[in-house]
Design a protein around this motif. Structure first.
Motif, PDB file in Angstrom:
ATOM      1  N   ASP A  79     -37.630 -39.809 -29.115  1.00 35.49           N
ATOM      2  CA  ASP A  79     -36.816 -39.741 -29.069  1.00 35.49           C
ATOM      3  C   ASP A  79     -35.929 -38.533 -28.341  1.00 35.49           C
ATOM      4  O   ASP A  79     -36.835 -38.684 -27.645  1.00 35.49           O
ATOM      5  CB  ASP A  79     -37.847 -37.672 -29.795  1.00 35.49           C
ATOM      6  N   ALA A 102     -32.423 -36.174 -31.831  1.00 34.92           N
ATOM      7  CA  ALA A 102     -32.071 -34.686 -31.799  1.00 34.92           C
ATOM      8  C   ALA A 102     -31.019 -34.083 -31.199  1.00 34.92           C
ATOM      9  O   ALA A 102     -30.046 -34.633 -30.145  1.00 34.92           O
ATOM     10  CB  ALA A 102     -33.801 -34.538 -31.331  1.00 34.92           C
ATOM     11  N   ILE A 162     -38.772 -21.504 -25.368  1.00 29.71           N
ATOM     12  CA  ILE A 162     -39.209 -22.405 -25.584  1.00 29.71           C
ATOM     13  C   ILE A 162     -40.017 -22.224 -27.233  1.00 29.71           C
ATOM     14  O   ILE A 162     -40.128 -23.758 -27.956  1.00 29.71           O
ATOM     15  CB  ILE A 162     -40.402 -23.536 -25.112  1.00 29.71           C
ATOM     16  N   HIS A 199     -39.421 -28.816 -36.285  1.00 29.03           N
ATOM     17  CA  HIS A 199     -39.797 -28.736 -34.162  1.00 29.03           C
ATOM     18  C   HIS A 199     -39.380 -26.823 -33.724  1.00 29.03           C
ATOM     19  O   HIS A 199     -38.759 -26.869 -33.979  1.00 29.03           O
ATOM     20  CB  HIS A 199     -39.028 -29.504 -33.247  1.00 29.03           C
ATOM     21  N   SER A 202     -42.613 -24.865 -28.350  1.00 29.96           N
ATOM     22  CA  SER A 202     -42.325 -25.443 -27.164  1.00 29.96           C
ATOM     23  C   SER A 202     -43.895 -25.891 -26.419  1.00 29.96           C
ATOM     24  O   SER A 202     -43.778 -24.621 -26.688  1.00 29.96           O
ATOM     25  CB  SER A 202     -41.993 -26.850 -26.106  1.00 29.96           C
ATOM     26  N   VAL A 239     -47.448 -29.489 -29.105  1.00 28.18           N
ATOM     27  CA  VAL A 239     -48.905 -29.457 -28.448  1.00 28.18           C
ATOM     28  C   VAL A 239     -49.036 -28.880 -27.043  1.00 28.18           C
ATOM     29  O   VAL A 239     -48.370 -29.173 -25.983  1.00 28.18           O
ATOM     30  CB  VAL A 239     -49.976 -30.341 -29.252  1.00 28.18           C
ATOM     31  N   GLY A 288     -44.126 -34.517 -25.791  1.00 28.57           N
ATOM     32  CA  GLY A 288     -43.880 -34.608 -24.653  1.00 28.57           C
ATOM     33  C   GLY A 288     -44.021 -34.052 -24.086  1.00 28.57           C
ATOM     34  O   GLY A 288     -45.221 -34.874 -22.776  1.00 28.57           O
ATOM     35  N   ARG A 289     -44.764 -33.047 -23.672  1.00 26.92           N
ATOM     36  CA  ARG A 289     -45.597 -32.341 -23.127  1.00 26.92           C
ATOM     37  C   ARG A 289     -47.014 -32.946 -23.051  1.00 26.92           C
ATOM     38  O   ARG A 289     -47.598 -33.205 -21.478  1.00 26.92           O
ATOM     39  CB  ARG A 289     -45.605 -30.859 -22.762  1.00 26.92           C
TER      40      ARG A 289
HETATM   41  N1  LLP Z   1     -38.537 -32.543 -30.266  1.00 21.90           N
HETATM   42  C1  LLP Z   1     -37.345 -31.520 -30.341  1.00 21.90           C
HETATM   43  C2  LLP Z   1     -36.434 -31.553 -31.082  1.00 21.90           C
HETATM   44  C3  LLP Z   1     -37.657 -30.965 -29.145  1.00 21.90           C
HETATM   45  O1  LLP Z   1     -36.797 -29.828 -28.583  1.00 21.90           O
HETATM   46  C4  LLP Z   1     -38.940 -30.635 -28.123  1.00 21.90           C
HETATM   47  C5  LLP Z   1     -38.810 -29.791 -26.715  1.00 21.90           C
HETATM   48  C6  LLP Z   1     -39.555 -31.750 -28.616  1.00 21.90           C
HETATM   49  C7  LLP Z   1     -39.682 -32.825 -29.591  1.00 21.90           C
HETATM   50  C8  LLP Z   1     -41.092 -31.796 -27.721  1.00 21.90           C
HETATM   51  O2  LLP Z   1     -41.518 -30.785 -27.033  1.00 21.90           O
HETATM   52  P1  LLP Z   1     -43.052 -30.973 -26.315  1.00 21.90           P
HETATM   53  O3  LLP Z   1     -44.094 -31.740 -26.552  1.00 21.90           O
HETATM   54  O4  LLP Z   1     -42.925 -31.206 -25.530  1.00 21.90           O
HETATM   55  O5  LLP Z   1     -43.643 -29.193 -26.428  1.00 21.90           O
HETATM   56  N2  LLP Z   1     -38.259 -26.949 -20.658  1.00 21.90           N
HETATM   57  C9  LLP Z   1     -39.271 -26.619 -21.589  1.00 21.90           C
HETATM   58  C10 LLP Z   1     -39.707 -27.188 -22.567  1.00 21.90           C
HETATM   59  C11 LLP Z   1     -38.780 -27.740 -23.701  1.00 21.90           C
HETATM   60  C12 LLP Z   1     -38.832 -28.176 -24.213  1.00 21.90           C
HETATM   61  C13 LLP Z   1     -37.256 -28.650 -25.292  1.00 21.90           C
HETATM   62  N3  LLP Z   1     -37.394 -29.546 -26.689  1.00 21.90           N
HETATM   63  C14 LLP Z   1     -40.656 -26.628 -20.251  1.00 21.90           C
HETATM   64  O6  LLP Z   1     -40.946 -26.666 -19.143  1.00 21.90           O
HETATM   65  O7  LLP Z   1     -42.053 -25.449 -20.802  1.00 21.90           O
END
Ligand code: LLP
Length: 426
Positions: A79, A102, A162, A199, A202, A239, A288-289
């Motif tokens: 993504d 995205a 977030i 989404h 986060s 997640v 991602g995380r």
């Molecule tokens: N998909 C979309 C459309 C997103 O905007 C994001 C993250 C993800 C997937 C992935 O999310 P995850 O699985 O990583 O939660 N810099 C911040 C987090 C920003 C997240 C932005 N979007 C931090 O360090 O906590």
């Protein structure tokens, strides 16, 4: 699981001593575990079982080419949120057809670049963007695969910066408006309505908002499938991870030591899979995380201890420019000494960086190891949104990045030099 543990008195990443890495490559230093990346990807993939799914790793979490290559080899999709991230995926041996695109503000050039590279889907966030995608596709003589990002108006109960799924957030299109928008977009000559995306935020540590969002959006998915024959529903990422992983010898599985009410990937899958299976289409996930967070640490050296009248400060050689999460989101990262004998006694202190800002801290008033000048600390769980959010603020070169795989440690990005920092300037 993760692969950081004490062995022979020193913190290791897999079989590599972090003290040795710091000696060889300097400090500050990002160190990642290949094993953890693989384990998290395959664990999620396995938990989803026979659900028709595609994991599109959120490149923004950690976009180093070697990491993308590792995930590509496992069969991951990606993504992306910019032309730059697409470029990275292509350089790492991936293709546009594995990517979803995205973001609220894609430019004409980025859309063109994505379409020329056979992007799997562009996730649009406004009618104006759909109009532009249609126009760019027409110019190229192509049909653009698109989805709309729906904003389900669900509270993700995470940090406000977030949180993305409430109607006051800039993201997505209001739930109530989506159906009509698809009917309208169906009339655009150069668009193929391929899916629906959402989404909600986060670092979610509870399953409830995920369930709420899926249940709210499921009838819309069914309606769009019937009316427009969409082929996928993307449930986004979000997640959360534990930022205080256990570090005992032997790499314990710290998911197992969580409370019953905490979110594991297995619990996540158990709850969402039956609800998604019913929909009868392809499910996309954008973690991602979860994949990268616990796979990396930032090593830093203590430069000075400074005792003031109100506080004790441990001044380290890494700052908010290297890892901005504490400053930006009040993010908590466990801070541990590399030397096991320094794990106790603890002292109450702030760990602060060299940047000229009061927000430049990694922790405040926390009980931490009583390290002194020359001692090393690890900021844990810095594999996601660590290096990718780093900057050159205060004209500080970015740290090197090391990827450990069992006994092997490779430099996957060299430390920036001072020449690098001014290379583009006149
Ligand atoms: N998909 C979309 C459309 C997103 O905007 C994001 C993250 C993800 C997937 C992935 O999310 P995850 O699985 O990583 O939660 N810099 C911040 C987090 C920003 C997240 C932005 N979007 C931090 O360090 O906590």
């Amino acid at each position: 699981m993760h692969s950081f543990h004490y062995k022979d008195g020193s913190l290791h990443c897999e079989d590599v001593n972090l003290a040795t890495l710091a000696k060889e490559h300097g400090s500050p230093l990002y160190v990642y575990s290949a094993h953890t990346f693989r384990d998290h990807y395959t664990r999620l993939d396995a938990a989803l079982g026979d659900l028709d799914h595609h994991i599109a790793y959120a490149v923004k979490a950690n976009s180093n080419l070697s990491i993308l290559r590792l995930l590509n080899e496992l069969g991951s999709g990606f993504d992306i949120v910019s032309g730059g991230e697409l470029y990275r995926v292509l350089q790492a041996g991936g293709s546009g057809s594995q990517c979803t695109f995205a973001g609220v503000g894609k430019t004409r050039d980025e859309l063109k670049y994505a379409l020329e590279n056979d992007i799997y889907c562009i996730n649009a966030e406004s009618i104006a963007e759909l109009e532009l995608i249609n126009e760019v596709a027409k110019d190229l003589g192509l049909t653009a695969p698109v989805a709309v990002r729906v904003n389900p108006n669900v509270d993700a109960k995470t940090h406000k910066y977030i949180s993305t799924g409430k109607s006051e957030n800039k993201f997505g299109i209001d739930f109530e408006l989506v159906s009509e928008l698809y009917d309208r977009a169906a009339g655009f000559t150069n668009l193929n309505l391929r899916g629906l995306q959402m989404h909600i935020g986060s670092q979610l540590r509870s399953i409830t908002p995920f369930i709420e969002a899926i249940e709210r959006v499921a009838p819309l998915v069914q309606q769009l499938k019937a009316a427009h024959n969409i082929e996928f529903f993307s449930i986004g990422g979000g997640v959360g991870i534990i930022y205080d992983p256990a570090l005992e010898s032997g790499s314990p599985d710290w998911w197992a030591q969580q409370n019953d009410d905490e979110l594991t990937i297995e619990k996540y899958a158990t709850e969402i899979v039956p609800r998604l299976k019913k929909l009868g289409l392809r499910i996309l996930l954008e973690p991602g995380r979860y994949i990268a967070g616990n796979a990396g640490v930032l090593l830093t050296e203590c430069l000075y201890e400074k005792k003031g009248s109100a506080k004790t400060f441990k001044v380290v050689d890494s700052g908010m420019n290297d890892l901005i999460r504490p400053a930006l989101y009040e993010g908590h990262h466990q801070i541990v000494p590399i030397r096991e004998d320094q794990r106790t006694p603890l002292v109450k202190a702030d760990v602060v960086g060299p940047i000229c800002e009061s927000g430049d801290f990694f922790c405040q008033d926390r009980d931490i190891a009583d390290v002194q000048s020359g001692d090393l600390l690890a900021l844990m769980s810095a594999g996601a949104y660590g290096f990718t959010m780093a900057s050159n603020y205060n004209t500080r070169p970015m740290p090197a990045e090391i990827l450990v795989d069992a006994t092997e440690a490779k430099v996957i990005r060299r430390r920036q030099s001072l020449e690098d920092l001014i290379a583009l300037e006149k």
